[in-house]
Enzyme design. Structure first.
Site, mmCIF file in Angstrom:
data_model
loop_
_atom_site.group_PDB
_atom_site.id
_atom_site.type_symbol
_atom_site.label_atom_id
_atom_site.label_comp_id
_atom_site.label_asym_id
_atom_site.label_seq_id
_atom_site.Cartn_x
_atom_site.Cartn_y
_atom_site.Cartn_z
ATOM 1 N N LYS A 119 81.849 52.031 74.625
ATOM 2 C CA LYS A 119 82.763 53.165 74.434
ATOM 3 C C LYS A 119 84.131 52.694 73.943
ATOM 4 O O LYS A 119 84.751 53.337 73.104
ATOM 5 C CB LYS A 119 82.914 53.984 75.720
ATOM 6 C CG LYS A 119 81.697 54.824 76.028
ATOM 7 C CD LYS A 119 82.004 56.018 76.923
ATOM 8 C CE LYS A 119 80.735 56.820 77.192
ATOM 9 N NZ LYS A 119 80.919 57.910 78.136
ATOM 10 N N LYS A 200 66.730 57.970 71.726
ATOM 11 C CA LYS A 200 66.602 58.982 72.781
ATOM 12 C C LYS A 200 67.535 60.150 72.490
ATOM 13 O O LYS A 200 68.580 59.974 71.862
ATOM 14 C CB LYS A 200 66.868 58.368 74.156
ATOM 15 C CG LYS A 200 68.318 58.360 74.598
ATOM 16 C CD LYS A 200 68.418 57.990 76.065
ATOM 17 C CE LYS A 200 69.844 58.204 76.568
ATOM 18 N NZ LYS A 200 70.118 59.439 77.236
ATOM 19 N N LYS A 203 73.393 63.669 74.810
ATOM 20 C CA LYS A 203 74.416 64.715 74.721
ATOM 21 C C LYS A 203 75.425 64.397 73.639
ATOM 22 O O LYS A 203 75.865 65.274 72.915
ATOM 23 C CB LYS A 203 75.172 64.824 76.054
ATOM 24 C CG LYS A 203 74.433 65.576 77.119
ATOM 25 C CD LYS A 203 75.421 66.090 78.148
ATOM 26 C CE LYS A 203 75.441 65.282 79.416
ATOM 27 N NZ LYS A 203 76.379 64.228 79.559
HETATM 28 P P1 ATP Z 1 75.533 60.891 76.878
HETATM 29 O O1 ATP Z 1 75.135 60.948 75.434
HETATM 30 O O2 ATP Z 1 76.860 61.553 77.167
HETATM 31 O O3 ATP Z 1 75.341 59.558 77.523
HETATM 32 P P2 ATP Z 1 72.984 61.806 77.884
HETATM 33 O O4 ATP Z 1 72.335 62.923 77.161
HETATM 34 O O5 ATP Z 1 72.444 60.428 77.669
HETATM 35 O O6 ATP Z 1 74.539 61.879 77.629
HETATM 36 P P3 ATP Z 1 73.584 61.579 80.680
HETATM 37 O O7 ATP Z 1 74.721 62.440 81.108
HETATM 38 O O8 ATP Z 1 73.778 60.117 80.482
HETATM 39 O O9 ATP Z 1 72.895 62.214 79.378
HETATM 40 O O10 ATP Z 1 72.394 61.753 81.687
HETATM 41 C C1 ATP Z 1 72.140 62.862 82.520
HETATM 42 C C2 ATP Z 1 70.715 62.703 83.025
HETATM 43 O O11 ATP Z 1 69.790 63.055 81.978
HETATM 44 C C3 ATP Z 1 70.355 61.275 83.432
HETATM 45 O O12 ATP Z 1 69.737 61.307 84.697
HETATM 46 C C4 ATP Z 1 69.396 60.788 82.361
HETATM 47 O O13 ATP Z 1 68.366 60.007 82.885
HETATM 48 C C5 ATP Z 1 68.792 62.058 81.813
HETATM 49 N N1 ATP Z 1 68.501 61.931 80.377
HETATM 50 C C6 ATP Z 1 69.422 61.799 79.395
HETATM 51 N N2 ATP Z 1 68.831 61.746 78.198
HETATM 52 C C7 ATP Z 1 67.491 61.845 78.421
HETATM 53 C C8 ATP Z 1 66.340 61.853 77.570
HETATM 54 N N3 ATP Z 1 66.479 61.781 76.268
HETATM 55 N N4 ATP Z 1 65.133 61.971 78.133
HETATM 56 C C9 ATP Z 1 65.010 62.059 79.464
HETATM 57 N N5 ATP Z 1 66.036 62.062 80.332
HETATM 58 C C10 ATP Z 1 67.269 61.958 79.818
#
Ligand code: ATP
Ligand code: LTN
Length: 338
Positions: A119, A200, A203
């Site tokens: 980051k 993957k 967000k």
């Molecule tokens: P960022 O891009 O801000 O890191 P993110 O979409 O990766 O966001 P997080 O806030 O890191 O999401 O994660 C929230 C929850 O969602 C975590 O428990 C993570 O395991 C789950 N998660 C995130 N992305 C996925 C995915 N693509 N498939 C399954 N589970 C996910």
């Protein structure tokens, strides 16, 4: 005859930053499990707005996203009667505890964090809060003596740092904190981006159109995104982990998770059909699967007083745990406790 020992439910703490709306990967990979397990656990689910400002945010947008995320937790099925659902900044003990942890955490531990390094590389000027992010996260978890912390693989390092901070405090000042366990979902629910199935769904990438289905998307938006999903030049619709089949596999996994059908049944159902039909059917399953969530979300957002009342109640219940713990922490480090 003596009573059998009371078996307490394991206490769970997790949090999500109110930066972007949740996507179907967050739901299928995380929130849905939290919902399924809420009766077996003592649950604390937090909207971590103080973490969100470690990257600059627009104030009005942050306020709106904070309410939206809380509403999504509830719309996904987290029951405010069974879970303490609250906003991090409503419980001042998180900031207070973070300060004390700052004073027992070597900077080297923080500079090693991979999320910080990646980051920081995207920021022109790196804020102190970004480096300190995992210390605040340790405060979140340890204030509640959480046994389990369900998180994605990317957060495992932060939970390990939380364990290190807990152990260090316990060594310096005597037994104070439960040393928590990270709970990482087993593979199988790693939803991939529709625009690029080699990555993957996340967000932070969801701002790109075509990447993700958000839980707040309308049925037409959902259909449009899934219709455009990247697949491959083949035509076989079977579960296949090979990287070149990741797009089709992703669609099938989403179908499987939402219909709870078995894989052979699903493959038989799609045998002889084309990718266009697959996308149409997956889109309808997603539209129907997300419909109750979206309806409940809209209802909650149209009644902000009710939502704020739930969050007030959550903050009270969180403080009932965090405030006495904070007193204990202050006493241990040598502050005069009033
Ligand atoms: P960022 O891009 O801000 O890191 P993110 O979409 O990766 O966001 P997080 O806030 O890191 O999401 O994660 C929230 C929850 O969602 C975590 O428990 C993570 O395991 C789950 N998660 C995130 N992305 C996925 C995915 N693509 N498939 C399954 N589970 C996910
Ligand atoms: N860093 C986490 C969000 C988070 C969290 C927590 C998760 C903040 N505090 C405490 C579990 C427990 C993330 O970005 N997913």
């Amino acid at each position: 005859m003596s009573n059998p020992p009371v078996k307490h439910k394991p206490r769970v703490f997790s949090g999500v930053q109110p930066t972007n709306a949740l996507h179907i990967g967050n739901y299928l990979g995380a929130i849905r499990r939290w919902v399924q397990e809420q009766d077996q656990k003592e649950n604390f689910y937090c909207v971590v707005d103080m973490h969100a400002i470690t990257i600059p945010q627009d104030p009005e947008t942050l306020r709106r996203k904070t309410r939206e995320l809380a509403a999504l937790y509830i719309a996904c099925g987290l029951d405010p009667q069974k879970c303490v659902i609250f906003v991090q900044s409503h419980v001042r003990e998180h900031a207070e505890c973070c300060w004390i942890f700052n004073c027992i955490t070597p900077i080297g531990w923080l500079e090693r964090m991979t999320q910080y390094k990646s980051k920081a590389a995207t920021q022109e000027s790196v804020l102190t809060g970004l480096l300190d992010y995992p210390v605040l996260m340790a405060a979140d978890i340890l204030l509640y003596d959480a046994d389990e912390v369900p998180v994605g693989e990317d957060q495992k390092q932060h939970v390990e740092l939380t364990r290190d901070i807990a152990q260090r405090f316990n060594t310096l000042f005597g037994e104070t904190f439960v040393v928590p366990q990270p709970v990482i979902p087993q593979s199988g629910a790693r939803i991939r981006g529709f625009d690029d199935p080699s990555k993957k769904m996340s967000k932070s990438e969801a701002v790109n159109r075509g990447h993700a289905v958000l839980l707040t998307d309308s049925p037409d938006e959902i259909r449009r995104t899934i219709k455009r999903a990247v697949t491959d030049l083949g035509r076989e619709i079977v579960f296949n982990e090979a990287p070149e089949k990741a797009g089709v596999n992703n669609l099938l996994e989403i179908y499987e998770l939402l219909t709870a059908q078995r894989r052979p049944e699903i493959e038989a159902h799609f045998a002889g059909k084309g990718y266009g039909a697959l996308k149409t059917e997956v889109a309808e399953v997603v539209v129907e699967g997300l419909r109750p969530i979206r309806e409940r979300f809209d209802e909650l957002m149209s009644n902000p007083d009710e939502l704020d009342r739930i969050l007030d109640d959550g903050a009270e219940r969180a403080r009932a745990v965090a405030a006495p713990k904070m007193k204990e922490i202050k006493r241990k480090v040598g502050f005069i406790v009033r």
